[in-house]
Design a protein around this motif. Sequence first.
Motif, PDB file in Angstrom:
ATOM      1  N   CYS A 240     -15.782  72.461  32.159  1.00 39.54           N
ATOM      2  CA  CYS A 240     -14.485  72.113  32.757  1.00 39.54           C
ATOM      3  C   CYS A 240     -14.612  71.144  33.929  1.00 39.54           C
ATOM      4  O   CYS A 240     -13.944  70.108  33.980  1.00 39.54           O
ATOM      5  N   SER A 241     -15.505  71.448  34.857  1.00 38.98           N
ATOM      6  CA  SER A 241     -15.594  70.614  36.075  1.00 38.98           C
ATOM      7  C   SER A 241     -16.275  69.268  35.786  1.00 38.98           C
ATOM      8  O   SER A 241     -15.864  68.234  36.314  1.00 38.98           O
ATOM      9  N   ALA A 242     -17.265  69.266  34.899  1.00 37.37           N
ATOM     10  CA  ALA A 242     -17.905  67.981  34.554  1.00 37.37           C
ATOM     11  C   ALA A 242     -16.889  67.086  33.842  1.00 37.37           C
ATOM     12  O   ALA A 242     -16.855  65.870  34.052  1.00 37.37           O
ATOM     13  N   SER A 243     -16.039  67.700  33.029  1.00 36.77           N
ATOM     14  CA  SER A 243     -14.999  66.912  32.339  1.00 36.77           C
ATOM     15  C   SER A 243     -13.995  66.353  33.339  1.00 36.77           C
ATOM     16  O   SER A 243     -13.509  65.239  33.188  1.00 36.77           O
TER      17      SER A 243
ATOM     18  N   SER B 263     -14.233  61.499  42.480  1.00 40.09           N
ATOM     19  CA  SER B 263     -14.501  62.137  41.190  1.00 40.09           C
ATOM     20  C   SER B 263     -15.188  63.486  41.379  1.00 40.09           C
ATOM     21  O   SER B 263     -14.818  64.478  40.738  1.00 40.09           O
ATOM     22  N   ILE B 264     -16.165  63.536  42.270  1.00 43.14           N
ATOM     23  CA  ILE B 264     -16.870  64.804  42.505  1.00 43.14           C
ATOM     24  C   ILE B 264     -15.936  65.810  43.174  1.00 43.14           C
ATOM     25  O   ILE B 264     -15.960  66.999  42.876  1.00 43.14           O
ATOM     26  N   ALA B 265     -15.056  65.345  44.047  1.00 38.88           N
ATOM     27  CA  ALA B 265     -14.082  66.251  44.677  1.00 38.88           C
ATOM     28  C   ALA B 265     -13.207  66.903  43.606  1.00 38.88           C
ATOM     29  O   ALA B 265     -12.866  68.087  43.693  1.00 38.88           O
ATOM     30  N   ALA B 266     -12.867  66.145  42.564  1.00 41.04           N
ATOM     31  CA  ALA B 266     -12.090  66.712  41.452  1.00 41.04           C
ATOM     32  C   ALA B 266     -12.898  67.783  40.724  1.00 41.04           C
ATOM     33  O   ALA B 266     -12.377  68.832  40.332  1.00 41.04           O
ATOM     34  N   GLY B 267     -14.195  67.549  40.581  1.00 41.04           N
ATOM     35  CA  GLY B 267     -15.059  68.544  39.950  1.00 41.04           C
ATOM     36  C   GLY B 267     -15.126  69.819  40.765  1.00 41.04           C
ATOM     37  O   GLY B 267     -15.076  70.926  40.224  1.00 41.04           O
TER      38      GLY B 267
ATOM     39  N   LEU C  15     -11.867  81.288  36.228  1.00 37.18           N
ATOM     40  CA  LEU C  15     -12.369  81.280  34.846  1.00 37.18           C
ATOM     41  C   LEU C  15     -13.637  80.428  34.741  1.00 37.18           C
ATOM     42  O   LEU C  15     -14.343  80.464  33.744  1.00 37.18           O
ATOM     43  N   HIS C  16     -13.908  79.634  35.774  1.00 33.36           N
ATOM     44  CA  HIS C  16     -15.055  78.714  35.790  1.00 33.36           C
ATOM     45  C   HIS C  16     -15.991  79.147  36.918  1.00 33.36           C
ATOM     46  O   HIS C  16     -16.355  80.324  36.982  1.00 33.36           O
ATOM     47  N   GLY C  17     -16.328  78.270  37.825  1.00 33.50           N
ATOM     48  CA  GLY C  17     -17.308  78.635  38.851  1.00 33.50           C
ATOM     49  C   GLY C  17     -16.832  79.719  39.798  1.00 33.50           C
ATOM     50  O   GLY C  17     -17.639  80.462  40.362  1.00 33.50           O
TER      51      GLY C  17
END
Length: 427
Positions: free
Chosen positions: A232-235, A250-254, A262-264
Amino acid sequence: MTDAVLKYGDQELPLEVLDVTDGDRGLDISPLRSSLGLVTMDRGFGNTAESRSDVSYIDGEQGILRYRGYPIEQLAEQASFLEVAYLLQYGELPTASELDAYAQRITYHTMLREDMKNMFEAFPHRAHPMSILASATSALATYYPDALDPLDPESVDISARRLIAKTPTMIAWSYKYAVHQPYVYPDNDLDYSANFLKMMFSVPAEVYEPDPVVVKALNMLLILHADHGQNCSASAVRLVGSGHANIFSSIAAGIAALSGPLHGGANQAVLEMLSAIYESGDDIDTVIKRAKDKEDPFRLMGFGHRVYKNFDPRARIIKTAAEEVLEALGVDDPLLDLAMQLEEIALEDEYFVDRKLYPNVDFYSGIIYRAMGFPTDMFTVLFALGRLPGWIAQWRELAADPGARIFRPRQLYTGPAVRDMTPIDNR
Ligand code: SDX
């Protein structure tokens, strides 16, 4: 090569099947809409690849994870985190001199601009560290505007190094502000993990020596979290980068994507779940029953995975490390025993067996982080620190991909058909 033919009414559309090194081959559906006027529907992209990637390989059925072809078990045991960060970004393990040069370039960029303290101090003391980290990471673009061009390899290298170098300091400084302690500056005589621990836990009043057991365990945990394909976060990182936004944005969005439970965010949710179970005195059968009850929103956090339908290899390694680290630190945490009991009972329950729900990377990691002294609300920030080189590698791969296009999925419109407005006085 045409390996598939899609039949639709009286039409037939030959489709190419794309070859891979390992794992699922891909049906290239690029002519679908122009030929048949159809788009695909695939909730959560469970059957959809947006791009080819050389970074990581996951075999969910076999419980395999490799970074650039190297098994995660070998990297976790033998590599340093910066060695893995180099591997993920440049595709090959560094020589000793390449690693020294890379580590030097990281070490000498660990300091932050002094005025970033004003930013940390603008947040409430109890702000969630993931919200602070996402904001601070995005703000790096304002402090370092000189190297933001995603299409300039030198700029990308500089910004990538700044991210890997400065994120531990940003995490530690936001923590120090939260606990009303003085900021601790980086110590260039220490390696990456030891330096982070010192910035987190040392105080001016005492001499601080990072515990080698903790340093080794943190290095391994960072490696285990370093990349995981198109999660999810890499996408999210790729999607934002596909519009040529800078790497910090972009990394801030990750980071924002990773924060979800549900993820990290699951590693924090697991510890909160285990603590709640332990304090409630609920027996494990009651907990398992709740996890299976569709009427009950409760889920067994740290269990299940979109890709792994076998043991998450990272969970296996972390479970062993949890026992070793807690013993070495002389920590007797009843939540570890509880987690192991939950795992044992769940893996014999047909609900979990039928759905192939196994412990994932988040199930045991929080128990080690807690033994190391990290507060629960920082667990996901530690996941983000580990995942940073993977996000950067994924972002760089897309930025360098000549076939890359801005992400813009289609939709199936199910809203109202066309209609005329009614003047407001008549509504
Ligand atoms: C990470 O993608 C990655 O690679 C992610 C990650 C990475 O390194 O980047 O590995 C990191 O995010 C690990 C996952 C951390 N999340 C959790 O531990 C939260 C708990 N797990 C679930 O919410 C769930 O398993 C997901 C989100 C991880 C996966 O969701 P999917 O693939 O959409 O699966 P699903 O929700 O469709 O579940 C399938 C079935 C459902 O039951 P049925 O509708 O078939 O009856 O399994 C059930 C679900 O209700 N189920 C669970 C469950 N997880 C799935 N039931 C109880 N407890 C659970 N934990």
